[in-house]
Scaffold this motif. Structure first.
Motif, PDB file in Angstrom:
ATOM      1  N   LYS A 272      22.257  81.245  -4.991  1.00 55.71           N
ATOM      2  CA  LYS A 272      22.613  82.631  -5.294  1.00 55.71           C
ATOM      3  C   LYS A 272      23.124  82.602  -6.731  1.00 55.71           C
TER       4      LYS A 272
ATOM      5  N   GLN B 103      26.826  84.274  11.687  1.00 58.16           N
ATOM      6  CA  GLN B 103      26.599  85.432  10.811  1.00 58.16           C
ATOM      7  C   GLN B 103      25.151  85.940  10.797  1.00 58.16           C
ATOM      8  N   GLU B 104      24.195  85.002  10.866  1.00 58.63           N
ATOM      9  CA  GLU B 104      22.798  85.435  10.698  1.00 58.63           C
ATOM     10  C   GLU B 104      21.878  84.707  11.670  1.00 58.63           C
TER      11      GLU B 104
ATOM     12  N   SER C  76      18.312  83.145  -2.594  1.00 56.64           N
ATOM     13  CA  SER C  76      18.940  84.077  -1.645  1.00 56.64           C
ATOM     14  C   SER C  76      19.533  85.328  -2.286  1.00 56.64           C
ATOM     15  N   HIS C  77      19.475  86.384  -1.518  1.00 59.62           N
ATOM     16  CA  HIS C  77      20.172  87.646  -1.819  1.00 59.62           C
ATOM     17  C   HIS C  77      21.653  87.516  -1.471  1.00 59.62           C
TER      18      HIS C  77
ATOM     19  N   ASP D 107      25.544  76.629   1.660  1.00 55.49           N
ATOM     20  CA  ASP D 107      25.754  77.869   0.892  1.00 55.49           C
ATOM     21  C   ASP D 107      27.210  77.890   0.421  1.00 55.49           C
TER      22      ASP D 107
ATOM     23  N   ALA E  49      26.732  91.377  -4.527  1.00 57.72           N
ATOM     24  CA  ALA E  49      28.078  90.962  -4.125  1.00 57.72           C
ATOM     25  C   ALA E  49      28.082  90.427  -2.699  1.00 57.72           C
ATOM     26  N   GLY E  50      28.844  89.380  -2.471  1.00 56.40           N
ATOM     27  CA  GLY E  50      28.935  88.786  -1.138  1.00 56.40           C
ATOM     28  C   GLY E  50      30.110  89.350  -0.349  1.00 56.40           C
ATOM     29  N   ALA E  51      29.986  89.278   1.000  1.00 50.77           N
ATOM     30  CA  ALA E  51      31.119  89.624   1.876  1.00 50.77           C
ATOM     31  C   ALA E  51      31.752  88.337   2.379  1.00 50.77           C
ATOM     32  N   SER E  52      30.899  87.366   2.717  1.00 50.84           N
ATOM     33  CA  SER E  52      31.432  86.069   3.154  1.00 50.84           C
ATOM     34  C   SER E  52      31.306  85.125   1.968  1.00 50.84           C
ATOM     35  N   ARG E  53      32.200  85.317   1.014  1.00 56.66           N
ATOM     36  CA  ARG E  53      32.126  84.553  -0.224  1.00 56.66           C
ATOM     37  C   ARG E  53      32.661  83.134  -0.040  1.00 56.66           C
TER      38      ARG E  53
ATOM     39  N   GLU F 212      22.331  76.864   8.297  1.00 55.01           N
ATOM     40  CA  GLU F 212      23.136  77.000   7.073  1.00 55.01           C
ATOM     41  C   GLU F 212      24.627  76.941   7.424  1.00 55.01           C
TER      42      GLU F 212
ATOM     43  N   HIS G 177      29.202  90.310   8.645  1.00 55.72           N
ATOM     44  CA  HIS G 177      28.235  91.341   8.261  1.00 55.72           C
ATOM     45  C   HIS G 177      28.054  92.415   9.321  1.00 55.72           C
TER      46      HIS G 177
ATOM     47  N   GLU H  50      22.794  93.512   6.313  1.00 56.96           N
ATOM     48  CA  GLU H  50      21.517  93.036   5.769  1.00 56.96           C
ATOM     49  C   GLU H  50      20.326  93.628   6.497  1.00 56.96           C
TER      50      GLU H  50
ATOM     51  N   LEU I 247      21.341  76.612  -0.694  1.00 55.79           N
ATOM     52  CA  LEU I 247      21.078  78.035  -0.885  1.00 55.79           C
ATOM     53  C   LEU I 247      21.433  78.369  -2.329  1.00 55.79           C
TER      54      LEU I 247
HETATM   55  C1  LIG Z   1      23.919  86.195   2.117  1.00 59.27           C
HETATM   56  C2  LIG Z   1      25.075  85.764   2.626  1.00 59.27           C
HETATM   57  O1  LIG Z   1      26.150  86.568   2.747  1.00 59.27           O
HETATM   58  P1  LIG Z   1      27.156  87.009   1.593  1.00 59.27           P
HETATM   59  O2  LIG Z   1      26.331  87.599   0.513  1.00 59.27           O
HETATM   60  O3  LIG Z   1      28.054  87.988   2.279  1.00 59.27           O
HETATM   61  O4  LIG Z   1      27.853  85.756   1.157  1.00 59.27           O
HETATM   62  C3  LIG Z   1      25.226  84.370   3.114  1.00 59.27           C
HETATM   63  O5  LIG Z   1      26.314  83.979   3.544  1.00 59.27           O
HETATM   64  O6  LIG Z   1      24.285  83.595   3.058  1.00 59.27           O
END
Ligand SMILES: C=C(OP(=O)(O)O)C(=O)O
Ligand SMILES: [Mg+2]
Length: 443
Positions: free
Chosen positions: A344, A167-168, A371-372, A319, A44-48, A291, A159, A211, A342
């Motif tokens: 997912k 974010q990353e 990607s996770h 993404d 499940a994503g947080a930043s969907r 990204e 995150h 993460e 990306l």
């Molecule tokens: C892995 C990520 O975060 P999330 O699963 O929260 O979308 C992303 O944004 O690339």
């Protein structure tokens, strides 16, 4: 020899399990006549992204989660009767049936989470029936390229509880000549970063985000990148040579749609200023992949930034922009929005649609990065997808926290299993516009 009957699906089952944030999620199990068992869980994503498949879930309501209970029911009472009796090797047909049973563009009836768990479990059941690991089932003799990992070791944005807008902040150990060596470099830099953060900001600075990356009390994105460079040097590696950097800006998270501005490091930037700011970062640090640099609907802005980034040999990754959706990727390819996508699987729902996205990207000379999600389980399917599809790239968090190391550890096992066939592509996978270049048999 395997008979066709061996691949026939005899059971499909859903259950509720917990993800790495302690939220309920759905897991599916598919069993074949030949005794093959495939199990997969929905992350499940947080930043969907705005265009992702709809999930049947409800965050923070542990076992009482009614959404996930619905997803489990969907698997047991709608999907199972439709799939029992079908050939588990017919992935495309099964995925098409799942889409048809749902009948909506966003998979809102059966839920993207029910669908993704079943779709992946079907592939794993077929592979198990054939006695093959999933990467081999998917890639055959083409499955020998180990992915270069993008490891998120400083967490910000949605995150983490700090003030970093990006974010990353990821390290990419391109200087290794094997995946195992890449992980050694990554862990050494991660540990050096830990020591450095404690010295500079105190022990609270090494609390971790979703993460597994540190979530230090930093305010400016440059501060985080400088820390990555310092940690790389302290670990004895050369920034820009042994280790390069990757960012997930996740810009939609700090974009004010009404006013059309990005709020970064306490300043308000319009699109032009945001691009200038990002380019200045590229000129200052050996960042090789960016990204979601801009708002998820701004295809044109992406194309402007991609032109600048490409001149500097930097990949631009979509993404939230694409949400692993073939239609959105097609639009991105038409306008030159990015040089990578990306991937997912849970953003779109089925394995077949995700394969389509990877193939479409590769045909267009783009990279696909498996990607996770920020909310994960111990499921290691994405490790197999990266090798099986030969993407040469994976993004799956810090080299710490079980749900992240599960993927890295699976890749270590795969590399061992491949033995002399394994190939680690290193820096070459980060060159925008160049075809993926893997060694030929003639050397
Ligand atoms: C892995 C990520 O975060 P999330 O699963 O929260 O979308 C992303 O944004 O690339
Ligand atoms: Mg992202």
């Amino acid at each position: 020899m395997f008979s066709d009957e061996a691949f026939r699906i005899i059971d499909v089952r859903g259950r509720m399990i917990l993800d790495s944030r302690g939220d309920p999620t759905v897991e599916a199990e598919v069993v074949t006549e030949g005794g093959g068992v495939g199990r997969a869980a929905a992350p499940a994503g947080a930043s969907r992204g705005r265009h992702e498949a709809v999930e049947l879930r409800d965050e923070g309501r542990a076992w009482a989660g009614r959404g996930v209970e619905r997803a489990v029911n969907v698997i047991n009472s709608v999907i199972a009767p439709a799939l029992i009796g079908l050939d588990s090797r017919k992935q495309r047909e099964i995925d098409a049936l799942l889409c048809k049973l749902d009948g909506t563009h966003e998979k809102r009836i059966l839920g993207g989470n029910s669908i993704v768990a079943v779709s992946l479990a079907v592939a794993k059941a077929a592979a198990a029936t054939a006695g093959l690991p999933l990467y081999r089932y998917l890639g055959g003799p083409g499955a020998y390229v180990m992915p270069v990992p993008l490891l998120n070791i400083i967490n910000g944005g949605a995150h983490a509880g700090n003030e970093l807008s990006f974010q990353e902040f990821m390290i990419v150990p391109v200087g290794a000549d094997s995946f195992r060596e890449a992980m050694r470099i990554a862990v050494e830099v991660y540990k050096a970063l830990r020591r450095l953060l404690i010295e500079k900001y105190g022990k609270m600075a090494v609390n971790v985000g979703d993460e597994g990356g540190f979530a230090p009390p930093m305010r400016e994105n440059r501060e985080a990148l400088s820390a990555l460079v310092d940690a790389t040097k302290r670990a004895g590696y050369e920034p820009g040579v042994d280790v390069v950097y990757a960012l997930d800006v996740a810009a939609s998270q700090f974009y004010n749609e009404e006013r059309g501005v990005y709020i970064v490091d306490g300043k308000e930037l319009d699109r032009e200023k945001m691009i200038e700011y990002l380019v200045s970062i590229l000129d200052e640090f050996p960042v090789r992949s960016v990204e979601d640099p801009l708002y998820e609907e701004d295809f044109e802005g992406f194309a402007v930034f991609t032109r600048e980034a490409s001149k500097r040999g930097v990949l631009v990754v979509g993404d939230d922009l694409y949400t692993t959706n073939p239609e959105r990727l097609e639009r991105g390819i038409r306008v030159g929005a990015t040089t990578a996508v990306l991937v997912k699987v849970n953003q779109i729902g089925t394995l077949t649609e995700a394969l389509e996205v990877v193939n479409m990207a590769h045909r267009a000379g783009m990279r696909a990065i498996i990607s996770h999600r920020s909310g994960e389980t111990e499921d290691t399917t994405i490790a197999h997808l990266a090798v099986g599809l030969g993407t040469g790239l994976i993004k799956t968090g810090a080299p710490a926290r079980g749900e992240r190391t599960a993927k890295y550890n699976e890749l270590l096992r795969i590399e061992e299993e491949l033995g002399g066939e394994a190939f680690y592509p290193g820096e070459t996978v980060l060159r925008p516009g160049e075809p993926l270049r893997y060694p030929s048999l003639l050397g």
